[in-house]
Motif scaffolding. Structure first.
Motif, PDB file in Angstrom:
ATOM      1  N   VAL A  79       0.663  -1.998   0.172  1.00 49.06           N
ATOM      2  CA  VAL A  79       0.053   0.132  -0.101  1.00 49.06           C
ATOM      3  C   VAL A  79       0.414   1.629   0.472  1.00 49.06           C
ATOM      4  CG1 VAL A  79      -1.026   1.378   1.493  1.00 49.06           C
ATOM      5  CG2 VAL A  79      -2.298  -0.687   1.660  1.00 49.06           C
ATOM      6  N   VAL A  80       1.761   1.199   0.756  1.00 50.34           N
ATOM      7  CA  VAL A  80       2.444   2.173   1.008  1.00 50.34           C
ATOM      8  C   VAL A  80       3.164   2.596   0.092  1.00 50.34           C
ATOM      9  CG1 VAL A  80       4.444   3.274   2.112  1.00 50.34           C
ATOM     10  CG2 VAL A  80       2.816   2.609   3.444  1.00 50.34           C
ATOM     11  N   GLY A  81       4.163   1.829  -0.522  1.00 47.31           N
ATOM     12  CA  GLY A  81       5.093   1.416  -2.092  1.00 47.31           C
ATOM     13  C   GLY A  81       4.198   1.924  -3.656  1.00 47.31           C
ATOM     14  N   VAL A  82       3.211   1.174  -3.693  1.00 52.96           N
ATOM     15  CA  VAL A  82       2.073   1.933  -4.388  1.00 52.96           C
ATOM     16  C   VAL A  82       1.634   3.044  -4.739  1.00 52.96           C
ATOM     17  CG1 VAL A  82      -0.403   1.820  -5.441  1.00 52.96           C
ATOM     18  CG2 VAL A  82       1.401   0.058  -5.109  1.00 52.96           C
ATOM     19  N   ILE A  83       0.909   3.979  -3.209  1.00 53.48           N
ATOM     20  CA  ILE A  83       1.214   5.103  -3.633  1.00 53.48           C
ATOM     21  C   ILE A  83       1.638   6.312  -3.482  1.00 53.48           C
ATOM     22  CG2 ILE A  83       0.389   7.241  -1.703  1.00 53.48           C
ATOM     23  CD1 ILE A  83      -1.637   5.072  -0.555  1.00 53.48           C
ATOM     24  N   LEU A  84       3.102   5.563  -3.230  1.00 54.69           N
ATOM     25  CA  LEU A  84       4.229   7.010  -2.800  1.00 54.69           C
ATOM     26  C   LEU A  84       4.981   6.880  -4.534  1.00 54.69           C
ATOM     27  CD1 LEU A  84       5.978   6.062   0.283  1.00 54.69           C
ATOM     28  CD2 LEU A  84       4.745   8.327  -0.040  1.00 54.69           C
ATOM     29  N   GLY A  85       4.623   5.373  -5.013  1.00 58.39           N
ATOM     30  CA  GLY A  85       5.338   5.546  -6.344  1.00 58.39           C
ATOM     31  C   GLY A  85       4.068   5.747  -7.541  1.00 58.39           C
TER      32      GLY A  85
ATOM     33  N   GLY B  51       5.633   9.319 -10.166  1.00 58.85           N
ATOM     34  CA  GLY B  51       5.133   9.399 -11.427  1.00 58.85           C
ATOM     35  C   GLY B  51       4.891  10.069 -12.129  1.00 58.85           C
ATOM     36  N   TYR B  52       3.400   9.689 -11.450  1.00 58.82           N
ATOM     37  CA  TYR B  52       2.248  10.896 -11.639  1.00 58.82           C
ATOM     38  C   TYR B  52       2.526  12.516 -12.072  1.00 58.82           C
ATOM     39  CZ  TYR B  52      -2.351  12.928 -12.889  1.00 58.82           C
ATOM     40  OH  TYR B  52      -3.423  13.997 -13.456  1.00 58.82           O
TER      41      TYR B  52
ATOM     42  N   VAL C  81      -3.860   2.772 -10.564  1.00 60.80           N
ATOM     43  CA  VAL C  81      -3.683   1.629 -10.180  1.00 60.80           C
ATOM     44  C   VAL C  81      -4.304   0.493 -11.326  1.00 60.80           C
ATOM     45  CG1 VAL C  81      -3.432   0.539  -7.452  1.00 60.80           C
ATOM     46  CG2 VAL C  81      -3.481   3.175  -8.225  1.00 60.80           C
ATOM     47  N   PRO C  82      -5.185   0.374 -11.482  1.00 57.16           N
ATOM     48  CA  PRO C  82      -6.027  -1.063 -12.141  1.00 57.16           C
ATOM     49  C   PRO C  82      -5.251  -1.320 -13.332  1.00 57.16           C
ATOM     50  CG  PRO C  82      -7.989   0.941 -11.831  1.00 57.16           C
ATOM     51  CD  PRO C  82      -6.289   1.568 -10.879  1.00 57.16           C
ATOM     52  N   ASN C  83      -4.321  -0.423 -14.319  1.00 56.46           N
ATOM     53  CA  ASN C  83      -3.883  -1.026 -15.349  1.00 56.46           C
ATOM     54  C   ASN C  83      -2.247  -1.464 -14.099  1.00 56.46           C
ATOM     55  OD1 ASN C  83      -5.228  -0.323 -17.744  1.00 56.46           O
ATOM     56  ND2 ASN C  83      -5.516   1.475 -16.360  1.00 56.46           N
ATOM     57  N   MET C  84      -1.902  -1.954 -13.087  1.00 54.70           N
ATOM     58  CA  MET C  84      -0.698  -1.421 -12.822  1.00 54.70           C
ATOM     59  C   MET C  84      -0.579  -2.878 -11.817  1.00 54.70           C
ATOM     60  SD  MET C  84       1.278   1.416 -11.541  1.00 54.70           S
ATOM     61  CE  MET C  84       0.071   2.309 -10.768  1.00 54.70           C
ATOM     62  N   ILE C  85      -2.695  -3.765 -11.580  1.00 54.89           N
ATOM     63  CA  ILE C  85      -2.580  -4.497 -10.919  1.00 54.89           C
ATOM     64  C   ILE C  85      -1.622  -5.982 -10.954  1.00 54.89           C
ATOM     65  CG2 ILE C  85      -3.943  -5.409 -12.659  1.00 54.89           C
ATOM     66  CD1 ILE C  85      -4.407  -4.939  -8.770  1.00 54.89           C
ATOM     67  N   GLY C  86      -1.033  -5.783 -12.089  1.00 49.77           N
ATOM     68  CA  GLY C  86      -0.832  -6.841 -12.272  1.00 49.77           C
ATOM     69  C   GLY C  86       0.635  -7.398 -11.813  1.00 49.77           C
ATOM     70  N   SER C  87       1.910  -6.126 -11.651  1.00 48.16           N
ATOM     71  CA  SER C  87       2.660  -5.871 -10.896  1.00 48.16           C
ATOM     72  C   SER C  87       2.841  -5.723  -9.242  1.00 48.16           C
ATOM     73  CB  SER C  87       3.433  -4.934 -11.636  1.00 48.16           C
ATOM     74  OG  SER C  87       3.178  -3.648 -11.626  1.00 48.16           O
TER      75      SER C  87
ATOM     76  N   VAL D 113       8.953  -1.210  -4.977  1.00 51.23           N
ATOM     77  CA  VAL D 113       7.715  -1.767  -4.601  1.00 51.23           C
ATOM     78  C   VAL D 113       7.304  -0.178  -5.131  1.00 51.23           C
ATOM     79  CG1 VAL D 113       5.177  -1.517  -4.344  1.00 51.23           C
ATOM     80  CG2 VAL D 113       6.341  -3.553  -3.653  1.00 51.23           C
ATOM     81  N   ALA D 114       7.433   0.766  -3.935  1.00 45.08           N
ATOM     82  CA  ALA D 114       7.703   2.106  -4.786  1.00 45.08           C
ATOM     83  C   ALA D 114       8.239   2.461  -6.326  1.00 45.08           C
ATOM     84  CB  ALA D 114       7.884   3.237  -3.483  1.00 45.08           C
ATOM     85  N   ARG D 115       9.094   2.063  -6.056  1.00 45.58           N
ATOM     86  CA  ARG D 115      10.627   2.081  -7.390  1.00 45.58           C
ATOM     87  C   ARG D 115       9.424   1.350  -8.950  1.00 45.58           C
ATOM     88  NH1 ARG D 115      17.085   1.469  -6.672  1.00 45.58           N
ATOM     89  NH2 ARG D 115      17.039   3.542  -6.026  1.00 45.58           N
ATOM     90  N   ILE D 116       9.152   0.533  -8.239  1.00 45.69           N
ATOM     91  CA  ILE D 116       8.980  -0.067  -9.853  1.00 45.69           C
ATOM     92  C   ILE D 116       7.223   0.439  -9.890  1.00 45.69           C
ATOM     93  CG2 ILE D 116       7.230  -2.198 -10.459  1.00 45.69           C
ATOM     94  CD1 ILE D 116       9.437  -4.158  -8.599  1.00 45.69           C
ATOM     95  N   THR D 117       6.688   0.851  -8.985  1.00 50.35           N
ATOM     96  CA  THR D 117       5.293   1.430  -9.655  1.00 50.35           C
ATOM     97  C   THR D 117       5.363   2.668 -10.231  1.00 50.35           C
ATOM     98  OG1 THR D 117       4.685   0.668  -7.586  1.00 50.35           O
ATOM     99  CG2 THR D 117       3.322   2.191  -8.601  1.00 50.35           C
ATOM    100  N   ARG D 118       6.505   3.453  -9.572  1.00 51.21           N
ATOM    101  CA  ARG D 118       6.838   5.269 -10.559  1.00 51.21           C
ATOM    102  C   ARG D 118       7.230   4.341 -11.725  1.00 51.21           C
ATOM    103  NH1 ARG D 118      11.645   7.065 -11.673  1.00 51.21           N
ATOM    104  NH2 ARG D 118      12.183   9.184 -11.652  1.00 51.21           N
ATOM    105  N   GLY D 119       8.121   3.824 -12.031  1.00 48.80           N
ATOM    106  CA  GLY D 119       8.941   3.571 -13.313  1.00 48.80           C
ATOM    107  C   GLY D 119       7.078   3.112 -14.617  1.00 48.80           C
TER     108      GLY D 119
END
Length: 306
Positions: free
Chosen positions: A117-123, A127-128, A215-221, A179-185
């Protein structure tokens, strides 16, 4: 010259629904599940993981010996009354293993959920929003990555309460950076897509775009990384508890059980190998489940057609 011969009657073509039925629309979730269940090793690992979880959470329903019962003599060998013998204090080893498995799984799941949760939000924010927000969050991630995480986590657990939930919170606080790094990319790539531009033009706010489009489009990773975080958390908790800086008594965990009984590996090996095997099964099963999920979400990873 016309012929009086009757034309041949062709048999009616009937559609037989099969595996590759192109007349019926298939949902993405259905295709993902189909690809996952064709990954035999991942399916077998999922079964092993569910068995270990059932052992920890449903075990007390079938094995009613209290974990704190010390009326038996210490270091009893395996017997029908104590299938894995007893530890030095006289506690039943099987009861200890059931409780330790449950708490280790609880810690791993809390760590995976919290760090994801923390990594996805910050990443996603980095990125956005880009610009200053991206720079600040990226530098903070770099700072967290150079900190000796196990050492700092051990100090915090020792300074604070050594209960299982405190160990889980501290491990989650040091497990979100990847998680944050991958989500940011992924967010940097998705933010340039047409549907994001359309959402901006329609007046959608940052929160709406992140949680309803990105987030729905990154649900796989996200799912794959959350799964692998479970295995990492199991091993991190084991390492902390093994050196006596993780879960503390009266709570217990797989790492703490190994720490208390590793000296008996030659004379009473059942006290060591029981929790060790559970840790190995948990770690391997979760990693293979992650491999199966990665292949299911990204069909380019496998040659099996969905």
């Amino acid at each position: 010259m016309p012929s009086d011969l009757p034309l041949p009657v062709l048999p009616a073509v009937t559609h037989v629904p099969g595996e590759f039925d192109t007349t019926k629309a298939r949902k993405q979730s259905t295709m993902i599940l189909r690809r996952f269940f064709r990954h035999r090793l991942a399916v077998a690992s999922l079964a092993v993981f569910l068995l270990v979880v059932a052992f920890g959470f449903l075990g007390p329903l079938f094995w009613t010996v209290a974990v704190d019962d010390t009326r038996s003599r210490g270091y009893l060998p395996p017997s029908p009354a104590h299938p894995l013998g007893t530890i030095q204090a006289g506690n039943d080893m099987l009861a200890q293993l059931i409780r330790g498995t449950r708490l280790s799984v609880q810690i791993a799941l809390v760590v995976a959920l919290g760090s994801t949760v923390v990594g996805v939000i910050l990443g996603a924010l980095a990125g956005y929003l880009r610009g200053f927000a991206d720079g600040a969050i990226s530098r903070f991630i770099d700072l967290m990555l150079i900190i000796p995480q196990i050492a700092v986590a051990a100090i915090l657990v020792r300074a604070l309460d050594g209960s299982w939930y405190m160990v889980a919170v501290i491990l989650a606080a040091f497990g979100w950076m990847q998680v944050a790094r991958i989500t940011r990319g992924e967010t940097l790539s998705l933010a340039q897509r047409e549907f994001i531009e359309a959402a901006r033009a329609a007046g959608a706010g940052t929160r709406w775009i992140i949680f309803r489009h990105l987030v729905p489009n990154m649900i796989g990773s996200i799912t794959v990384n959350a799964t692998l975080a479970v295995a990492t958390a199991v091993l991190s908790e084991t390492a902390l508890s093994f050196i006596g800086l993780g879960v503390q008594s009266p709570d217990t965990s797989l790492g703490l059980i190994i720490s208390e009984n590793y000296s008996q590996i030659t004379m009473r090996p059942w006290l060591f190998w029981g929790p060790f095997v559970v840790i190995v099964l948990l770690s391997l099963a979760v990693n293979f489940i992650g491999d199966g999920l990665r292949d299911a979400f990204d069909p380019r990873q496998t040659k099996v057609r969905a």
